[in-house]
Scaffold this active site. Structure first.
Site, PDB file in Angstrom:
ATOM      1  N   HIS A   1      -8.164   9.049  -2.332  1.00  0.00           N
ATOM      2  CA  HIS A   1      -7.489   9.102  -0.941  1.00  0.00           C
ATOM      3  C   HIS A   1      -8.432   9.775   0.398  1.00  0.00           C
ATOM      4  O   HIS A   1      -8.325   9.101   1.426  1.00  0.00           O
ATOM      5  CB  HIS A   1      -6.230   9.857  -0.781  1.00  0.00           C
ATOM      6  CG  HIS A   1      -5.134   9.441   0.226  1.00  0.00           C
ATOM      7  ND1 HIS A   1      -3.819   9.457  -0.026  1.00  0.00           N
ATOM      8  CD2 HIS A   1      -5.150   9.288   1.488  1.00  0.00           C
ATOM      9  CE1 HIS A   1      -3.169   9.167   0.787  1.00  0.00           C
ATOM     10  NE2 HIS A   1      -3.881   8.827   1.886  1.00  0.00           N
TER      11      HIS A   1
ATOM     12  N   ASP B   1       0.694  -1.193   0.153  1.00  0.00           N
ATOM     13  CA  ASP B   1      -0.141  -0.073  -0.011  1.00  0.00           C
ATOM     14  C   ASP B   1       0.649   1.293  -0.055  1.00  0.00           C
ATOM     15  O   ASP B   1       1.911   1.256   0.801  1.00  0.00           O
ATOM     16  CB  ASP B   1      -0.906  -0.092   1.100  1.00  0.00           C
ATOM     17  CG  ASP B   1      -1.815   1.339   1.270  1.00  0.00           C
ATOM     18  OD1 ASP B   1      -2.963   1.046   0.796  1.00  0.00           O
ATOM     19  OD2 ASP B   1      -1.460   2.248   1.825  1.00  0.00           O
TER      20      ASP B   1
ATOM     21  N   LYS C   1      -2.930   5.749  -4.361  1.00  0.00           N
ATOM     22  CA  LYS C   1      -3.969   6.706  -4.026  1.00  0.00           C
ATOM     23  C   LYS C   1      -3.949   8.011  -4.955  1.00  0.00           C
ATOM     24  O   LYS C   1      -3.111   8.534  -4.755  1.00  0.00           O
ATOM     25  CB  LYS C   1      -4.048   6.797  -2.619  1.00  0.00           C
ATOM     26  CG  LYS C   1      -4.036   5.760  -1.819  1.00  0.00           C
ATOM     27  CD  LYS C   1      -4.505   5.883  -0.204  1.00  0.00           C
ATOM     28  CE  LYS C   1      -4.013   4.485   0.599  1.00  0.00           C
ATOM     29  NZ  LYS C   1      -2.594   4.461   1.044  1.00  0.00           N
TER      30      LYS C   1
ATOM     31  N   TYR D   1       2.762   9.949  -0.221  1.00  0.00           N
ATOM     32  CA  TYR D   1       3.873   9.423   0.569  1.00  0.00           C
ATOM     33  C   TYR D   1       5.078   9.752  -0.108  1.00  0.00           C
ATOM     34  O   TYR D   1       6.116   9.407   0.477  1.00  0.00           O
ATOM     35  CB  TYR D   1       3.592   7.911   0.819  1.00  0.00           C
ATOM     36  CG  TYR D   1       2.244   7.729   1.287  1.00  0.00           C
ATOM     37  CD1 TYR D   1       1.475   8.503   2.149  1.00  0.00           C
ATOM     38  CD2 TYR D   1       1.930   6.159   1.373  1.00  0.00           C
ATOM     39  CE1 TYR D   1       0.299   8.221   2.805  1.00  0.00           C
ATOM     40  CE2 TYR D   1       0.856   5.763   2.164  1.00  0.00           C
ATOM     41  CZ  TYR D   1       0.061   6.621   2.632  1.00  0.00           C
ATOM     42  OH  TYR D   1      -1.238   6.090   3.135  1.00  0.00           O
TER      43      TYR D   1
HETATM   44  N1  NAP Z   1      -5.652   6.166   3.661  1.00  0.00           N
HETATM   45  C1  NAP Z   1      -5.183   6.689   4.565  1.00  0.00           C
HETATM   46  O1  NAP Z   1      -5.554   7.849   4.634  1.00  0.00           O
HETATM   47  C2  NAP Z   1      -3.934   6.235   5.163  1.00  0.00           C
HETATM   48  C3  NAP Z   1      -3.817   6.959   6.533  1.00  0.00           C
HETATM   49  C4  NAP Z   1      -2.860   6.371   7.360  1.00  0.00           C
HETATM   50  C5  NAP Z   1      -2.323   5.227   7.053  1.00  0.00           C
HETATM   51  N2  NAP Z   1      -2.554   4.491   5.885  1.00  0.00           N
HETATM   52  C6  NAP Z   1      -1.701   3.260   5.348  1.00  0.00           C
HETATM   53  O2  NAP Z   1      -1.931   2.481   6.390  1.00  0.00           O
HETATM   54  C7  NAP Z   1      -0.256   2.037   6.789  1.00  0.00           C
HETATM   55  C8  NAP Z   1      -0.378   1.544   8.015  1.00  0.00           C
HETATM   56  O3  NAP Z   1      -0.462   2.754   9.057  1.00  0.00           O
HETATM   57  P1  NAP Z   1       0.529   3.626   9.817  1.00  0.00           P
HETATM   58  O4  NAP Z   1       1.884   3.677   9.203  1.00  0.00           O
HETATM   59  O5  NAP Z   1      -0.211   4.855  10.351  1.00  0.00           O
HETATM   60  O6  NAP Z   1       0.671   2.966  11.272  1.00  0.00           O
HETATM   61  P2  NAP Z   1       0.842   1.345  11.825  1.00  0.00           P
HETATM   62  O7  NAP Z   1       1.036   0.287  10.787  1.00  0.00           O
HETATM   63  O8  NAP Z   1      -0.466   1.246  12.435  1.00  0.00           O
HETATM   64  O9  NAP Z   1       1.940   1.537  12.612  1.00  0.00           O
HETATM   65  C9  NAP Z   1       3.246   1.835  12.288  1.00  0.00           C
HETATM   66  C10 NAP Z   1       4.131   1.915  13.508  1.00  0.00           C
HETATM   67  O10 NAP Z   1       4.422   0.605  14.217  1.00  0.00           O
HETATM   68  C11 NAP Z   1       5.708   0.179  14.154  1.00  0.00           C
HETATM   69  N3  NAP Z   1       5.520  -1.262  14.246  1.00  0.00           N
HETATM   70  C12 NAP Z   1       5.424  -2.015  13.193  1.00  0.00           C
HETATM   71  N4  NAP Z   1       5.285  -3.429  13.507  1.00  0.00           N
HETATM   72  C13 NAP Z   1       5.421  -3.366  14.799  1.00  0.00           C
HETATM   73  C14 NAP Z   1       5.444  -4.336  15.711  1.00  0.00           C
HETATM   74  N5  NAP Z   1       5.202  -5.657  15.077  1.00  0.00           N
HETATM   75  N6  NAP Z   1       5.539  -4.223  16.891  1.00  0.00           N
HETATM   76  C15 NAP Z   1       6.017  -3.038  17.297  1.00  0.00           C
HETATM   77  N7  NAP Z   1       5.816  -1.903  16.579  1.00  0.00           N
HETATM   78  C16 NAP Z   1       5.711  -2.022  15.233  1.00  0.00           C
HETATM   79  C17 NAP Z   1       6.485   0.920  13.154  1.00  0.00           C
HETATM   80  O11 NAP Z   1       7.702   1.106  13.337  1.00  0.00           O
HETATM   81  P3  NAP Z   1       8.810   0.386  12.481  1.00  0.00           P
HETATM   82  O12 NAP Z   1       8.633   0.660  11.104  1.00  0.00           O
HETATM   83  O13 NAP Z   1       9.968   0.805  13.007  1.00  0.00           O
HETATM   84  O14 NAP Z   1       8.726  -1.085  12.659  1.00  0.00           O
HETATM   85  C18 NAP Z   1       5.689   2.251  13.017  1.00  0.00           C
HETATM   86  O15 NAP Z   1       6.358   2.882  14.083  1.00  0.00           O
HETATM   87  C19 NAP Z   1       0.440   3.417   6.263  1.00  0.00           C
HETATM   88  O16 NAP Z   1       1.685   2.967   6.295  1.00  0.00           O
HETATM   89  C20 NAP Z   1      -0.338   3.417   5.069  1.00  0.00           C
HETATM   90  O17 NAP Z   1       0.180   2.640   4.060  1.00  0.00           O
HETATM   91  C21 NAP Z   1      -3.324   5.038   5.085  1.00  0.00           C
END
Ligand code: NAP
Ligand code: NAG
Length: 339
Positions: free
Chosen positions: A135, A68, A102, A73
């Protein structure tokens, strides 16, 4: 000579077994257009430069087949590099992968949609996407040097485009084959109803914030009734979001979650991801750490009991992290409705 050959063969075999040992191919669910989407995908927001090239390569090696990203980004080029490396190495074929990006808020004018998807495709180095998402329902005016054009009060400046017109333009690029499916993100129930009423293609998914503190039960149930899947973004609570404050609750440190994790001998992250997938959602955890990338897909060798599913359901606390305060006065602000 013969010895070297034999020796290399053994090394190769060991490498293969080690690799297989760390590989988990996620199950898929069927979208309303017949396509299969892997229920775990790699998130890439905040992943930059060499880190994200490596993360994509590590993810594909770990068995991820769903990635994704988004125009905003600013890493589509690097995501594409990681994909290309693994295709060139013969680890995967393009058709094994499910690539999502997106359409950003500044490209909502119908005439901007095809150039925008083409720009993303060319950055990714692909000739089609598996899924193109709007998005957000909120359109922005294009202003040089900023991706978040705001007025004096900090409110985003709209361009005055109805998201249904944007959707119709997305339907066109879908029909042209530039993407195999189209969907929405950050849409509420009423906004999806408007798309269903006025559009001609049903979105395959609504990608929204979703985790145990905001489990989106009602929105998911509504989507399901229309044949729309729910993709859970920030499934782990997005601890690395730029606006996190030190005192904000940290999902993965929740002591009740840790208790369940201990019971199943899994990590808190694995319990959360298993909970989301077992709820019927698709989840896209972000990581740039090889160990955590592997950990996050290693959730298919156990099952939460119905009691534990209900228990995690009870963690729900309206814990929305993404409030898009800059959009609170936008005519298409999605979060004033209950869901
Ligand atoms: N459509 C939208 O508006 C929208 C908005 C937000 C996000 N997204 C998508 O959703 C994805 C995920 O959301 P997000 O990036 O906001 O946050 P997330 O996946 O909920 O959390 C990411 C955080 O968790 C850490 N992490 C990952 N695996 C872990 C584990 N097993 N144990 C402990 N910590 C862990 C990562 O650090 P490390 O990298 O150091 O492991 C990072 O700090 C985004 O990257 C994006 O692709 C879409
Ligand atoms: C987008 O790319 C497709 C496929 O390469 C091409 O046929 C089309 O003309 C392009 N559209 C625009 C607006 O650049």
């Amino acid at each position: 000579m013969a010895y070297t050959k034999w020796f290399n063969c053994v090394i190769c075999l060991i490498a293969t077994i080690v690799t297989l040992g760390d590989t988990t191919i996620a199950p898929t669910i069927k979208l309303n257009n017949g396509l299969d989407i892997p229920v775990i995908g790699l998130g890439t927001w905040k992943s930059r430069g060499g880190d994200v090239v490596q993360a994509v390569k590590d993810a594909i090696d770990a068995g991820y087949r769903h990635i994704d990203t988004a125009w905003i980004y600013q890493n589509e080029k690097e995501v594409g590099e990681g994909i290309k490396a693994k295709i060139d190495e013969g680890v995967v074929k393009r058709e094994d992968l499910f690539i999502v990006t997106k359409l950003y808020n500044t490209f909502h004018k119908p005439e901007d949609v095809e150039p925008a998807i083409n720009q993303s495709l060319s950055a990714l180095g692909l000739d089609y996407l598996d899924l193109y998402l709007m998005h957000t329902p909120m359109d922005f005016q294009k202003i040089v040097n900023t991706n978040l054009p705001v007025d004096k009060t900090g409110q985003a400046i709209p361009a005055g485009v109805d998201f249904v017109d944007t959707w119709n333009a997305m339907e066109k690029v879908y029909r042209k084959g530039l993407t195999k499916s189209i969907g929405v993100s950050n849409f509420n129930k009423r906004q999806i109803e408007k798309i269903l009423e006025k559009g001609s293609v049903v979105p395959v998914t609504n990608q929204v914030e979703c985790h145990p503190y905001l489990n989106q039960k009602k929105l998911a149930e509504f989507c399901k009734s229309k044949g729309i899947t729910l993709t859970a973004y920030s499934p782990l609570g997005s601890a690395d979001r730029p606006w996190a404050k030190p005192d904000d609750p940290k999902l993965l440190d929740d002591p009740n979650l840790k208790k369940i994790a201990d019971k199943y001998k899994k990590s808190a992250a694995q319990i959360v991801l298993r909970y989301l997938v077992q709820s019927g959602y698709i989840a896209i955890p972000k990581s740039v750490n090889k160990g955590r990338i592997q950990e996050n897909i290693n959730i298919f060798d156990f099952e939460l009991t119905p009691e534990d599913m209900k228990y995690v359901d009870s963690f729900d606390r309206n814990g929305r992290i993404f409030k898009f305060d800059w959009g609170s006065k936008h005519q298409y602000y999605p979060f004033n409705d209950e869901y």
